[in-house]
Design an enzyme around this catalytic site. Structure first.
Site, mmCIF file in Angstrom:
data_model
loop_
_atom_site.group_PDB
_atom_site.id
_atom_site.type_symbol
_atom_site.label_atom_id
_atom_site.label_comp_id
_atom_site.label_asym_id
_atom_site.label_seq_id
_atom_site.Cartn_x
_atom_site.Cartn_y
_atom_site.Cartn_z
ATOM 1 N N HIS A 38 -5.927 -5.660 -10.923
ATOM 2 C CA HIS A 38 -5.399 -6.615 -9.875
ATOM 3 C C HIS A 38 -4.866 -8.034 -10.544
ATOM 4 O O HIS A 38 -4.150 -8.644 -10.343
ATOM 5 C CB HIS A 38 -6.223 -7.203 -8.793
ATOM 6 C CG HIS A 38 -6.684 -5.753 -8.054
ATOM 7 N ND1 HIS A 38 -7.860 -5.076 -8.055
ATOM 8 C CD2 HIS A 38 -5.915 -5.151 -6.984
ATOM 9 C CE1 HIS A 38 -7.767 -3.958 -7.427
ATOM 10 N NE2 HIS A 38 -6.712 -3.774 -6.773
ATOM 11 N N GLU A 73 0.718 -1.176 -0.078
ATOM 12 C CA GLU A 73 -0.155 -0.128 0.009
ATOM 13 C C GLU A 73 0.883 1.198 0.057
ATOM 14 O O GLU A 73 0.525 2.251 -0.817
ATOM 15 C CB GLU A 73 -0.984 -0.253 1.400
ATOM 16 C CG GLU A 73 -2.079 -1.215 1.257
ATOM 17 C CD GLU A 73 -2.813 -1.558 0.104
ATOM 18 O OE1 GLU A 73 -2.757 -0.357 -0.831
ATOM 19 O OE2 GLU A 73 -3.474 -2.519 -0.211
#
Length: 756
Positions: A455, A368
């Site tokens: 993704h 992240e």
């Protein structure tokens, strides 16, 4: 890293970079080489090389970095003139990086007539007074008018509609839309950018940026701005934790890393909650029931990520400005995610299903926060191929951070999310050695990759990085078994994760821009490898081989390389211009070109340009041979079909949810009937091909359906259809009929060709 939401119609450009989710170089040969290798893992060999010291990041103090920024800002006018930008264009310095040898890399944003240009970013590389440029777009920034026909209130309403279609809960437009130039599309457009805040369907905050054409009011683009990714932690085990004594109480404030703070949100979803404190500086106990345990994992993840970027790349924090982010644990109730937000410059972690499975593992934190590094450098747009590269970059550096931290409790590996067990079956979220093992990710590049959720479109880049680091085939690394295939079955030799990470970081921070796609990433990493290890070094060749292993580009052979040429189809009497592309790794050697089997009327020049006007129908087997002045040569072959082809290249606009439009081709002087394998090539520019019906109408009125709302949310039609038109006379007027049957997206017929 989140699971995609499914839509029945419109494409979603979400940049929720969260954790949970169930000009190229061309070559024709493989260089086996005499690579220097060393054993690793279970005994597999790798290419060993030392990066060139001059290409390493210079160690700059904050004052030195500020001085570079000041100098670059003072010179923006001169730089704009050197780049031959228009009089209405201005440059704004975003950052300046410097290499140890003095080379500078200045990253700019751009304005046009005072308006921000989204997708207009560029990087100027300057060495010894000479400059080169990496650009997000090569289009000339120019719009016909600067007055919006669509009001900001209308743009805001349309943005809310887009947010509702994107499944946002309680969307609200934050402030008034701003007028911008949208340069990331086919051509620069005057547009409104609206920020719509709300909540995504999994509980993640939403900051949806919606780009609305200021002339037509159409939704041009939208993307999500919230990026979803001593003590004893649940996942990290016993680790040092940076803390600060305040009076008689210890706080999770890391004084060694710019005062990074770790908060307990207490299941809240806003603000910072409560700063973690302790009376004896012994934090957590490894059990999830102890609230400090998640705080330990969170604080350690931030520290390990900070240390990785500083130790390996000399980067001083996420933005390289010495400023710490902050972290928030225990977000929401049953929130199965974690996310990075540039707005708060913070990391946030949920506690998972039932608040019993916190998403606080090291690779989650590194993933992240690496989205923040990407935002501060290339700022890869979070959709299409660039979005897949954005997501892969976070997976790549998550693995690299694990190897750098080298925890006994979280053994370094090439698996993503293996600790948090988000799937509930003990399996990782993603696999870098063979991404398709997760059931959805792609192993290899193909032309449809840009339409896949980011993704999953990250898979080929993850696969590339694994191949570059470890090589192909079965092996064991740190007790974990891998077996990585290649697209063409040719083995790839790894260079080690240490050098692979350096190449990816330099490519990201120095050469990539917001619009970089997979082909562009290949160019960027090859340039980075050339900077660090030398052009055509074993390491450089390994980079090309790893890309070829995922079906991007070709391996590079020492000597002459020529790009493969696909089979060609041309029309009788129609001008042909086909430029072959070749180069040699032999410095200073010139090239000569020869071609055999060319159709009548065509010839090849001394620069490799095949041109002329074909005179006779038929199919020829053509061989092009390129030789350099050392005698090295290589050939490539292809078939060239010459047929009677008829073309209409007049643009026809397709109205939104309007009547069908037609584009005619009239054939005369042929006689007889058309072929049972009549070919119809159609090129339609349209932002949602699933809206369209496309028919061929023959001279006798028979209608042949070519496309009927197929292709879903993919852009454009660029396809050759084959129909049995043997009942049609060749002579007469043939019509391509196109209709748009759904709202929002528009386009036009660019060209179509008929080979009856």
């Amino acid at each position: 890293m989140s699971r995609p939401r499914h839509s029945s119609h419109r494409r979603r450009y979400t940049a929720v970079l969260a954790l949970t989710t169930a000009s190229t170089l061309l070559a024709a040969g493989f260089q086996a080489g005499t690579a220097s290798a060393a054993p690793h893992g279970s005994g597999h060999a790798k290419i060993v090389a030392t990066p060139r010291a001059g290409a390493a990041p210079a160690k700059l103090s904050p004052a030195q970095h500020a001085s570079l920024l000041k100098s670059a800002t003072a010179a923006v006018g001169d730089t704009a003139r050197i780049l031959d930008l228009g009089s209405k264009e201005k440059l704004i310095v975003k950052d300046v990086a410097k290499d140890a040898d003095g080379t500078t890399h200045t990253r700019y944003e751009r304005t046009y007539a005072g308006l921000p240009v989204l997708g207009g970013d560029l990087v100027v590389h300057t060495k010894a007074g000479r400059s080169t440029v990496s650009e997000a777009t090569e289009a000339t920034i120019k719009v016909p008018a600067l007055t919006a026909r669509v009001t900001p209130a209308t743009a805001a309403r349309k943005a809310l509609t887009v947010a509702e279609r994107a499944d946002a809960t309680r969307p609200e437009v934050d402030g008034a839309p701003r007028l911008v130039i949208w340069a990331a599309g086919a051509k620069p457009t005057l547009a409104w950018e609206s920020l719509v805040e709300g909540t995504q369907d999994d509980g993640t905050p939403s900051e949806l940026h919606v780009i609305t054409d200021a002339t037509s009011g159409k939704d041009v683009f939208h993307y999500e701005g919230v990026h979803t990714g001593t003590g004893t932690g649940q996942y990290s085990g016993a680790v040092p934790v940076g803390s600060t004594l305040s009076g008689s109480t210890y706080q999770l404030v890391d004084g060694d890393r710019a005062g990074h703070r770790t908060y307990d949100l207490n299941q809240g979803t806003s603000g910072t909650g409560t700063l973690f404190t302790d009376d004896n500086d012994v934090w957590g106990d490894g059990n999830q029931s102890n609230r400090q345990t998640a705080g330990v994992d969170v604080a350690f993840g931030a520290a390990a990520t900070w240390d990785y970027y500083k130790d390996v790349f000399g980067r001083n924090g996420i933005r390289n400005d010495g400023v710490a982010a902050y972290s928030r644990a225990h977000y929401g109730n049953g929130y199965v995610n974690a996310f990075w937000s540039d707005t708060c410059f913070c990391m946030t972690y949920g506690d998972g299903s039932g608040n019993t499975h916190p998403l606080t593992a090291l690779d989650v934190a590194a993933h992240e926060m690496s989205h923040g590094v990407t935002a501060a450098t290339a700022n890869l747009t979070y959709s299409g191929e660039s979005g897949g590269l954005n997501e892969a970059t976070s997976d790549i550096f998550a693995a690299a951070v694990e190897f750098h931290a080298n925890l006994a409790a979280d053994v370094p590996d090439y698996l993503v999310g293996e600790k948090i067990d988000i799937n509930g079956n003990g399996t990782p979220l993603r696999y870098m050695d063979k991404p398709s093992k997760d059931g959805a990710s792609r192993d290899y590049w193909d032309s449809s990759l840009g339409g896949v959720d980011v993704h999953y479109s990250s898979g080929p880049a993850n696969h590339f990085f694994y191949l570059l680091s470890e090589g192909s085939g079965a092996k064991t690394v740190n007790g974990v078994s891998y077996d990585s295939p290649t697209y063409d079955g040719v083995p790839v030799t790894g260079i080690g994760i240490g050098n692979a990470q350096r190449i990816w970081y330099r490519a990201l921070s120095t050469y990539m821009t917001s619009s970089t796609n997979y082909a562009g990433a290949r160019v960027a990493t090859l340039q980075a490898a050339a900077d660090l290890f030398g052009a055509y070094s074993d390491t450089y060749l390994a980079v090309a081989a790893a890309w070829a292993g995922i079906h991007v580009g070709d391996r590079i052979a020492l000597g002459v390389n020529v790009s493969p040429i696909g089979d060609q189809t041309s029309g009788v009497g129609q001008q042909v211009s086909l430029q072959t592309s070749a180069y040699t790794t032999n410095s200073g050697a010139g090239l000569t070109y020869e071609a055999t089997g060319l159709p009548d009327g065509l010839s090849i020049s001394d620069t490799g340009l095949i041109s002329g006007v074909p005179t006779t129908t038929g199919t020829s087997a053509v061989t092009v041979t390129v030789t350099d002045s050392t005698g090295a040569a290589v050939s490539t072959g292809f078939d060239w079909r010459i047929a009677n082809i008829y073309v209409n290249g007049t643009r026809v606009d397709i109205p939104d949810v309007g009547p069908a439009v037609e584009s005619p081709i009239t054939v005369t002087g042929r006689g007889g009937n058309a072929s049972a394998t009549t070919q119809v090539y159609v090129k339609i520019v349209h932002t949602y091909r699933g809206d369209l019906t496309v028919d061929l109408v023959g001279p006798n009125g028979t209608v042949y359906s070519l496309l009927n709302h197929s292709g879903g949310s993919a852009d454009d039609v660029d396809q050759t259809f084959t129909v049995d038109a043997s009942a049609q006379p060749v002579d007469g007027t043939w019509i391509l009929r196109v209709r748009d049957t759904a709202a929002i997206d528009v386009g036009y017929i660019q060209q179509w060709r008929l080979t009856p």
